[in-house]
Design an enzyme around this catalytic site. Structure first.
Site, PDB file in Angstrom:
ATOM      1  CE  LYS A 260      88.581  87.598  27.794  1.00 30.88           C
ATOM      2  NZ  LYS A 260      87.686  88.581  28.343  1.00 30.88           N
ATOM      3  NE  ARG A 261      85.200  76.984  27.078  1.00 33.57           N
ATOM      4  CZ  ARG A 261      84.332  77.857  26.615  1.00 33.57           C
ATOM      5  NH1 ARG A 261      84.226  79.055  27.190  1.00 33.57           N
ATOM      6  NH2 ARG A 261      83.554  77.574  25.595  1.00 33.57           N
TER       7      ARG A 261
END
Ligand code: GLU
Length: 289
Positions: A260-261
């Site tokens: 997700k980063r």
């Protein structure tokens, strides 16, 4: 004929990326190809990480991908009572026990034992609190000591009696397919409810899939091993057993799984960059619908 019901169950803890798009399209395609139903579930039991703006972005992204899903969407944080009921049933069966260990204490135990067995989520809990006497347990509960709840897997297995299996229609982490025999030892005495969250992933997912009538659980093959303990919970709680279809994970150019980063592959970013949903399908190797 049984209608196929699939679901996409993201956690609103970041923006969706190409890996999530693949998971959502995979679930929806399997449902729609067979005239079935596609559901979305928001897995927001982790109240410290879930954020409303991420949830809003999930719906925006899924709509942009051309998906439709049934309303109302089930949001786990609105159903803590259902998980509490399931936990109570396991306590009543005598196969759930409170665990007062802190993370630090558990880590110290791991460090002290050179050959600590490992499961899919790391070292296996040594069962320290399983050994507490009834009196000590009750005294600590009455005292209000912070605790999680764990499943006493050995006890649960005896209670269930039968050898369990499940049907894998997709591809497990190592290409497993067909009827798979359950290995209940994989995770050790796993957590049912955490100190800071009234349900673990394992308990909530099993309860929700049953309550939502999901007949085919689809998700990335990083979660394939979890089915082994989900089957045990389904059996203890007398829940219907869905079939499973795990899929490959989407990797970045260096072969690492998307996270997700990594902003570059978020659907939000790709959309702003001029991508279309057709291009997403193409990039993921999915045929157009
Ligand atoms: N909430 C999980 C995730 O975001 C998916 C769980 C599932 O599909 O069973 O990875």
């Amino acid at each position: 004929m049984v209608t196929t019901v699939t679901r996409f169950a993201p956690s609103p803890t970041g923006y969706l990326h190409l890996g999530h798009a693949f998971a959502a399209l995979y679930a929806a395609d399997l449902a729609f190809e067979s005239g079935g139903r596609f559901l979305v579930r928001i897995e927001d039991t982790d109240r410290t990480r879930a954020r409303p703006e991420y949830e809003a972005a999930i719906f925006e992204d899924l709509g942009w991908l051309g998906l439709t899903w049934e309303a109302p969407v089930r949001r786990q944080s609105e159903h803590f009572g259902d998980y509490a009921k399931a936990l109570d049933a396991l306590k009543a069966l005598g196969c759930a026990y409170p665990c007062f260990c802190t993370r630090k204490e558990i880590e110290a135990e791991f460090a002290a034992s050179v050959n600590a067995p490992h499961g899919p989520d790391g070292p296996i809990y040594p069962g320290t609190c399983r050994a507490l006497s009834k009196a000590e347990r009750e005294q600590r509960l009455a005292h209000g000591d912070k605790h999680a709840w764990r499943l006493d897997v050995a006890k649960a297995v005896v209670m269930v009696g039968a050898r369990l299996s499940f049907e894998e229609l997709g591809n497990g982490a190592n290409g497993e397919r067909g009827t798979i025999a359950v290995n209940t030892d994989l995770f050790g005495d796993f957590v049912l409810a955490r100190k800071d969250a009234p349900s673990s992933y394992h308990l909530a997912v099993v309860v929700d899939d049953a309550l939502q009538g999901v007949t085919l659980v689809t998700r990335g093959n990083d979660l394939f091993a979890a089915v082994h303990v989900h089957r045990l919970l389904q059996e203890l709680l007398k829940l219907p057993v869905p079939a499973y279809s795990h899929h490959r994970l989407i990797l970045d150019a260096s072969g690492k799984r998307l996270a997700k980063r990594d902003q570059a592959t978020t659907l939000k970013h790709l959309r702003a960059d001029g991508w279309t949903s057709a291009r997403v399908r193409e990039a993921l190797g999915l045929t157009s619908r």
